[in-house]
Design a protein around this motif. Sequence first.
Motif, PDB file in Angstrom:
ATOM      1  N   GLU A   1     -56.218  -8.377  37.889  1.00 58.47           N
ATOM      2  CA  GLU A   1     -54.851  -6.992  38.413  1.00 58.47           C
ATOM      3  C   GLU A   1     -53.755  -7.496  36.437  1.00 58.47           C
TER       4      GLU A   1
ATOM      5  N   ARG B   1     -62.388   0.519  38.394  1.00 56.53           N
ATOM      6  CA  ARG B   1     -62.313   1.335  37.379  1.00 56.53           C
ATOM      7  C   ARG B   1     -63.202   1.983  36.448  1.00 56.53           C
ATOM      8  N   HIS B   2     -64.555   2.054  37.190  1.00 54.39           N
ATOM      9  CA  HIS B   2     -65.569   2.039  36.458  1.00 54.39           C
ATOM     10  C   HIS B   2     -65.021   3.353  35.490  1.00 54.39           C
ATOM     11  N   ARG B   3     -64.099   4.790  36.955  1.00 51.22           N
ATOM     12  CA  ARG B   3     -64.573   6.094  36.206  1.00 51.22           C
ATOM     13  C   ARG B   3     -63.574   6.464  35.561  1.00 51.22           C
ATOM     14  N   GLU B   4     -62.531   6.223  35.590  1.00 45.08           N
ATOM     15  CA  GLU B   4     -61.798   6.345  34.657  1.00 45.08           C
ATOM     16  C   GLU B   4     -61.776   5.353  33.271  1.00 45.08           C
ATOM     17  N   LEU B   5     -62.670   5.113  32.978  1.00 42.85           N
ATOM     18  CA  LEU B   5     -63.217   3.874  31.693  1.00 42.85           C
ATOM     19  C   LEU B   5     -64.123   4.710  31.284  1.00 42.85           C
TER      20      LEU B   5
ATOM     21  N   ALA C   1     -62.705   1.265  43.773  1.00 39.81           N
ATOM     22  CA  ALA C   1     -61.249   0.973  42.487  1.00 39.81           C
ATOM     23  C   ALA C   1     -60.557   0.645  43.885  1.00 39.81           C
ATOM     24  N   SER C   2     -59.334  -0.376  43.078  1.00 39.13           N
ATOM     25  CA  SER C   2     -58.183  -0.871  43.371  1.00 39.13           C
ATOM     26  C   SER C   2     -56.670  -0.186  43.117  1.00 39.13           C
TER      27      SER C   2
ATOM     28  N   SER D   1     -70.677   4.970  38.102  1.00 30.97           N
ATOM     29  CA  SER D   1     -70.158   6.350  38.876  1.00 30.97           C
ATOM     30  C   SER D   1     -71.272   7.145  38.407  1.00 30.97           C
TER      31      SER D   1
ATOM     32  N   HIS E   1     -61.174  -3.624  34.332  1.00 35.45           N
ATOM     33  CA  HIS E   1     -60.962  -2.334  34.727  1.00 35.45           C
ATOM     34  C   HIS E   1     -62.275  -2.847  35.439  1.00 35.45           C
TER      35      HIS E   1
ATOM     36  N   LEU F   1     -62.273  -4.621  38.645  1.00 34.61           N
ATOM     37  CA  LEU F   1     -61.445  -4.089  39.560  1.00 34.61           C
ATOM     38  C   LEU F   1     -61.751  -2.571  40.257  1.00 34.61           C
TER      39      LEU F   1
ATOM     40  N   SER G   1     -55.685  -8.000  33.296  1.00 35.73           N
ATOM     41  CA  SER G   1     -54.983  -6.256  32.952  1.00 35.73           C
ATOM     42  C   SER G   1     -54.191  -5.730  32.339  1.00 35.73           C
TER      43      SER G   1
END
Length: 256
Positions: free
Chosen positions: A121, A175-179, A255-256, A207, A170, A173, A124
């Motif tokens: 975090e 956050r794979h979908r937003e990547l 995701a966090s 995802s 990411h 953390l 990032s």
Amino acid sequence: MRYEILGPLRVADGATYTSISARKIETVLAVLLIRSDQTVTPHQLMDEIWGVNLPLRATAGLHVYISQLRKFLHRPGRSENPILTRPPGYVLLKGTDEVDFHEFLQLIAQGRAQMKQRRHEEASSCFEQALGLWRGPALGDLSSGPIGDGFVTRMMESRLECLEMLADAHLELGRHRELVGRLYALIAENPLCEAFYRQLMLALYRSERQADALKVYQTARRTLDEELGLEPCQALRDLQRAILAADSQLTARAAS
């Protein structure tokens, strides 16, 4: 003062920004900033300004540019101009002033250290702050010589590294979908960067888009073959096999 060259060159005094319209003087300032606190010789400066096509009075012209640059950087209340004559040339003393690319490199170093400690975090945040300093291509459209070109190449490579590490943070953390969208865009801009293909494959797989992840591998393989006559690197080949085998090690936490 704050000097900014991760984009068109400008100088900030609080909320006030000033720039130089004369390209040759701007080139001199850019080179002195790149080599801040280091002496730059007249020959190096003239090479950046004129290349091999030196005018007859190049030395006199350089003296005029240095004088005009000193006037541009003069600030009331400052006892000493930042540009000094120091044999065998000139030096820009940074002192307490800020330079944006120094901050950029420091943030990358901090983020890299946070990654090693698995503080993703915090890493990032460092990488995002570093990337936020960019306002366009380094030095804008300012043409230059070996020093300027070397600086631009170094900054481009450092920015790519920062983008790669941010994506890795990411992924760690969850956050794979937003990547996914961001990585598709990065691949379009950098079609030979295998790290972005690897990250996109992993983000798509996590995802629940296994087929799309495998298509990305085929795209990477075709692009590398057409452009360079090469096969994908070992990391990409290993990831393709792991996806085909539905390797449990590829899964990530939420995701966090």
